[in-house]
Scaffold this active site. Structure first.
Site, PDB file in Angstrom:
ATOM      1  N   ARG A 158      -8.256 -26.767 -40.832  1.00 48.33           N
ATOM      2  CA  ARG A 158      -7.334 -27.017 -41.951  1.00 48.33           C
ATOM      3  C   ARG A 158      -7.815 -28.121 -42.884  1.00 48.33           C
ATOM      4  NH1 ARG A 158      -2.021 -25.398 -42.579  1.00 48.33           N
ATOM      5  NH2 ARG A 158      -2.848 -23.410 -41.834  1.00 48.33           N
ATOM      6  N   HIS A 194       4.746 -27.979 -36.095  1.00 44.90           N
ATOM      7  CA  HIS A 194       3.639 -27.562 -36.991  1.00 44.90           C
ATOM      8  C   HIS A 194       2.441 -27.231 -36.090  1.00 44.90           C
ATOM      9  CE1 HIS A 194       1.330 -27.176 -40.559  1.00 44.90           C
ATOM     10  NE2 HIS A 194       1.237 -28.429 -40.957  1.00 44.90           N
ATOM     11  N   ARG A 210      -1.504 -13.398 -40.269  1.00 47.94           N
ATOM     12  CA  ARG A 210      -2.722 -13.766 -39.537  1.00 47.94           C
ATOM     13  C   ARG A 210      -2.702 -13.333 -38.075  1.00 47.94           C
ATOM     14  NH1 ARG A 210      -1.505 -19.875 -40.926  1.00 47.94           N
ATOM     15  NH2 ARG A 210       0.439 -19.065 -40.079  1.00 47.94           N
ATOM     16  N   HIS A 261      -3.055 -22.615 -45.839  1.00 44.75           N
ATOM     17  CA  HIS A 261      -1.795 -21.879 -45.867  1.00 44.75           C
ATOM     18  C   HIS A 261      -0.804 -22.497 -46.846  1.00 44.75           C
ATOM     19  CE1 HIS A 261       1.246 -19.322 -43.483  1.00 44.75           C
ATOM     20  NE2 HIS A 261       0.460 -18.560 -44.194  1.00 44.75           N
ATOM     21  N   ASP A 287      -0.067 -19.522 -34.210  1.00 43.62           N
ATOM     22  CA  ASP A 287      -0.263 -20.355 -33.017  1.00 43.62           C
ATOM     23  C   ASP A 287      -0.113 -19.553 -31.725  1.00 43.62           C
ATOM     24  OD1 ASP A 287      -0.761 -22.737 -34.373  1.00 43.62           O
ATOM     25  OD2 ASP A 287       1.372 -23.066 -34.694  1.00 43.62           O
ATOM     26  N   VAL A 318      11.480 -21.212 -29.059  1.00 38.71           N
ATOM     27  CA  VAL A 318      10.365 -20.604 -28.337  1.00 38.71           C
ATOM     28  C   VAL A 318       9.114 -20.867 -29.173  1.00 38.71           C
ATOM     29  CG1 VAL A 318       9.461 -18.485 -27.319  1.00 38.71           C
ATOM     30  CG2 VAL A 318      11.936 -18.834 -27.504  1.00 38.71           C
ATOM     31  N   MET A 319       8.198 -21.621 -28.609  1.00 38.90           N
ATOM     32  CA  MET A 319       7.036 -22.061 -29.379  1.00 38.90           C
ATOM     33  C   MET A 319       6.138 -20.883 -29.766  1.00 38.90           C
ATOM     34  SD  MET A 319       7.113 -25.138 -30.135  1.00 38.90           S
ATOM     35  CE  MET A 319       8.703 -25.901 -30.028  1.00 38.90           C
ATOM     36  N   HIS A 325       8.741 -18.881 -38.677  1.00 36.03           N
ATOM     37  CA  HIS A 325       7.964 -19.444 -39.770  1.00 36.03           C
ATOM     38  C   HIS A 325       8.870 -19.639 -40.965  1.00 36.03           C
ATOM     39  CE1 HIS A 325       4.685 -20.122 -42.565  1.00 36.03           C
ATOM     40  NE2 HIS A 325       3.942 -20.317 -41.497  1.00 36.03           N
TER      41      HIS A 325
HETATM   42  C1  LIG Z   1       8.298 -22.868 -37.700  1.00 41.97           C
HETATM   43  C2  LIG Z   1       9.721 -23.404 -37.738  1.00 41.97           C
HETATM   44  C3  LIG Z   1       9.666 -24.935 -37.664  1.00 41.97           C
HETATM   45  C4  LIG Z   1      10.371 -22.979 -39.059  1.00 41.97           C
HETATM   46  O1  LIG Z   1      11.546 -23.679 -39.190  1.00 41.97           O
HETATM   47  P1  LIG Z   1      12.642 -23.286 -40.279  1.00 41.97           P
HETATM   48  O2  LIG Z   1      12.014 -22.632 -41.440  1.00 41.97           O
HETATM   49  O3  LIG Z   1      13.450 -24.499 -40.539  1.00 41.97           O
HETATM   50  O4  LIG Z   1      13.443 -22.158 -39.531  1.00 41.97           O
HETATM   51  P2  LIG Z   1      14.926 -22.229 -39.137  1.00 41.97           P
HETATM   52  O5  LIG Z   1      15.116 -23.345 -38.158  1.00 41.97           O
HETATM   53  O6  LIG Z   1      15.746 -22.251 -40.387  1.00 41.97           O
HETATM   54  O7  LIG Z   1      15.135 -20.847 -38.374  1.00 41.97           O
HETATM   55  C5  LIG Z   1      16.152 -19.923 -38.690  1.00 41.97           C
HETATM   56  C6  LIG Z   1      16.868 -19.537 -37.402  1.00 41.97           C
HETATM   57  O8  LIG Z   1      15.910 -18.991 -36.488  1.00 41.97           O
HETATM   58  C7  LIG Z   1      15.898 -19.763 -35.280  1.00 41.97           C
HETATM   59  N1  LIG Z   1      14.519 -19.948 -34.859  1.00 41.97           N
HETATM   60  C8  LIG Z   1      13.462 -20.207 -35.666  1.00 41.97           C
HETATM   61  N2  LIG Z   1      12.359 -20.323 -34.935  1.00 41.97           N
HETATM   62  C9  LIG Z   1      12.727 -20.129 -33.646  1.00 41.97           C
HETATM   63  C10 LIG Z   1      12.014 -20.149 -32.443  1.00 41.97           C
HETATM   64  N3  LIG Z   1      10.714 -20.387 -32.408  1.00 41.97           N
HETATM   65  N4  LIG Z   1      12.696 -19.914 -31.301  1.00 41.97           N
HETATM   66  C11 LIG Z   1      14.027 -19.694 -31.318  1.00 41.97           C
HETATM   67  N5  LIG Z   1      14.754 -19.672 -32.455  1.00 41.97           N
HETATM   68  C12 LIG Z   1      14.106 -19.894 -33.592  1.00 41.97           C
HETATM   69  C13 LIG Z   1      16.497 -21.119 -35.662  1.00 41.97           C
HETATM   70  O9  LIG Z   1      17.075 -21.761 -34.532  1.00 41.97           O
HETATM   71  C14 LIG Z   1      17.521 -20.704 -36.688  1.00 41.97           C
HETATM   72  O10 LIG Z   1      18.629 -20.201 -36.014  1.00 41.97           O
HETATM   73  P3  LIG Z   1      20.120 -20.518 -36.523  1.00 41.97           P
HETATM   74  O11 LIG Z   1      20.194 -19.933 -37.900  1.00 41.97           O
HETATM   75  O12 LIG Z   1      20.987 -19.848 -35.518  1.00 41.97           O
HETATM   76  O13 LIG Z   1      20.246 -22.021 -36.521  1.00 41.97           O
HETATM   77  C15 LIG Z   1      10.545 -22.843 -36.571  1.00 41.97           C
HETATM   78  O14 LIG Z   1      10.522 -21.438 -36.634  1.00 41.97           O
HETATM   79  C16 LIG Z   1      10.062 -23.346 -35.233  1.00 41.97           C
HETATM   80  O15 LIG Z   1      10.474 -24.426 -34.797  1.00 41.97           O
HETATM   81  N6  LIG Z   1       9.184 -22.557 -34.535  1.00 41.97           N
HETATM   82  C17 LIG Z   1       8.642 -22.985 -33.266  1.00 41.97           C
HETATM   83  C18 LIG Z   1       7.468 -23.944 -33.497  1.00 41.97           C
HETATM   84  C19 LIG Z   1       6.268 -23.240 -34.038  1.00 41.97           C
HETATM   85  O16 LIG Z   1       5.849 -22.219 -33.542  1.00 41.97           O
HETATM   86  N7  LIG Z   1       5.682 -23.863 -35.056  1.00 41.97           N
HETATM   87  C20 LIG Z   1       4.474 -23.355 -35.697  1.00 41.97           C
HETATM   88  C21 LIG Z   1       4.764 -22.952 -37.094  1.00 41.97           C
HETATM   89  S1  LIG Z   1       3.397 -22.129 -37.826  1.00 41.97           S
END
Ligand SMILES: CC(C)(COP(=O)(O)OP(=O)(O)OC[C@H]1O[C@@H](n2cnc3c(N)ncnc32)[C@H](O)[C@@H]1OP(=O)(O)O)[C@@H](O)C(=O)NCCC(=O)NCCS
Length: 380
Positions: free
Chosen positions: A341, A226, A274, A191, A316, A260-261, A265
């Site tokens: 990966r 991640h 995907r 990815h 995920d 919320v996990m 993205h």
């Molecule tokens: C994947 C991830 C790390 C990307 O982070 P990022 O690009 O820095 O995204 P951001 O934190 O800038 O997100 C933008 C906004 O959406 C919110 N947001 C993003 N993912 C969220 C989530 N899973 N649940 C709730 N809110 C979320 C952020 O809090 C942020 O809000 P704000 O602007 O009010 O502060 C993030 O979405 C995340 O933590 N997801 C959950 C973990 C996960 O599923 N990881 C697997 C990735 S493939």
């Protein structure tokens, strides 16, 4: 402040290098590996073919595939010394750390692993030795830490069938189970410049070796932002427990501004390319098993997250349910991600070594202004 010294938190939007390996088309929600669409690869290729693609940039012909399969099956066993080390290691460790330990050991055990020798031929040889061992390492480090008997790889089985067999210690119940795991491996394979891949490239760029780059990438993938997210997703679904509790659970999370996990993205803002395939294939097994409640809960969460927050599920999210339906222990979800990966990491390490410049960004200093040292006795 000049543009040059403005930091981009999380390197958001920074183009760090060129790559041939994969291309994410965000608007179209499409992902290509060396030009091949992931839907096409999932429908028509085995994980072995996709691994070959990652190592060579081309899909194998029939003869090349047979040769690869033979080498892959032959290299599945772990050295006895590594098994003994795992048996003597504390049992409360994180599964990803046993993987790192295994990869580091295998790097030491490879007497061709010399610092600075990173030719294509050497990297391919190392990859062909390491990639087949990872499923054995994942399954058996879990079994050792849970006082279960070791399981030996079955060389007559395909990569995915053998991996499923070793993780569960039993034969697959039907072809769909193998296909579901295989599809997840293909979808997890690569990815672009995600955190763990970028880590592997940073390490490779110092002209450090393949094993060191893979070990560092495993460390990066371990984090819940991640790869670690897939395990957290399943814990969340189990905590919710039933579809009638899903809405209140999620609204509470949203009200508390909790992450919320399995959602969100850095690149995909309109949905992950995907997710569709993984969800559909998972549903097929759920229906076959008469166990659709996890997908029902997921559907509620997805609907509210999209409507209320405009945030879509990532891979995920459906992968967690798929692995749960496959009766795979939750602690192994992120290690499975590694098994997939590592093929993408390998492609990137090779690419980095082929046209290398050390990766060394700059920082915008915001610490104290210049000052002089007070002698120790006069410091408060
Ligand atoms: C994947 C991830 C790390 C990307 O982070 P990022 O690009 O820095 O995204 P951001 O934190 O800038 O997100 C933008 C906004 O959406 C919110 N947001 C993003 N993912 C969220 C989530 N899973 N649940 C709730 N809110 C979320 C952020 O809090 C942020 O809000 P704000 O602007 O009010 O502060 C993030 O979405 C995340 O933590 N997801 C959950 C973990 C996960 O599923 N990881 C697997 C990735 S493939």
């Amino acid at each position: 402040m000049s543009e040059k010294f403005k930091a981009k938190k999380g390197l958001d939007g920074i183009i760090a290098d060129d790559t041939h390996v994969s291309h994410v088309e965000v608007e179209e929600k499409r992902l290509h590996y060396f030009g091949y669409d992931i839907n096409d690869l999932c429908a028509n290729c085995s994980f072995e073919e996709v691994t070959y693609l990652m190592l060579h940039g081309e899909l194998p012909n029939w003869m090349q595939l047979k040769d690869y399969q033979q080498v892959e099956a032959h290299n599945r066993n772990l050295p006895t010394e590594l098994v003994e080390i795992l048996q003597r290691t504390p049992k409360y460790g994180h599964p990803m750390d046993y993987l790192k330990l295994g990869v580091d050991y295998l790097g030491i055990a490879d007497d061709h692993n010399k610092v600075g020798e990173n030719s294509l031929a050497i990297n391919l040889r190392k990859a062909l030795w390491l990639i087949p061992k990872l499923p054995t390492l994942v399954a058996n480090s879990y079994r050792i830490t849970h006082d279960m008997p070791l399981v030996l790889p079955d060389h007559s089985k395909s990569f995915s069938e053998n991996f499923l067999y070793m993780m569960r210690g039993k034969e697959a119940e039907n072809e769909l189970e193998i296909k579901l795991l295989e599809a997840s491996l293909i979808l997890y394979a690569e990815h672009s410049f995600n955190a763990s891949t970028f880590t592997s490239r940073v390490v490779a760029s110092t002209l450090s070796d393949y094993y060191s780059a893979i070990s560092a990438a495993i460390g990066a993938l371990k984090g819940p932002l991640h790869g670690g997210a897939n395990e957290q997703v399943m814990h969340m679904l189990l905590e919710i427990g039933s579809v009638d509790k899903a809405e209140a659970f999620l609204r509470d999370k949203i009200a508390n501004k909790a992450k919320v996990m399995g959602f969100g993205h850095r690149i995909y803002r309109k949905g992950d390319s995907r997710v569709g395939i993984m969800t559909e294939m998972g549903k097929e097994l759920a229906e076959k098993k008469g166990l659709t409640k996890w997908h029902d809960i997921s559907a509620v969460l997805e609907k509210i997250m999209v409507e209320e927050k405009g945030i879509f599920p990532n891979l995920d999210f459906p992968a967690a349910t798929a692995y749960y339906l496959l009766d795979i222990p939750i602690e192994l979800y992120t290690p499975i991600f590694v098994v997939a990966r590592i093929t993408g990491w390998t492609a990137h390490i090779i690419e980095q070594h082929e046209d290398n410049r050390i990766i060394r960004p700059e920082a915008n200093y915001i610490g104290p202004a210049k000052r002089t040292v007070n002698p120790l006795k006069s410091r408060k």
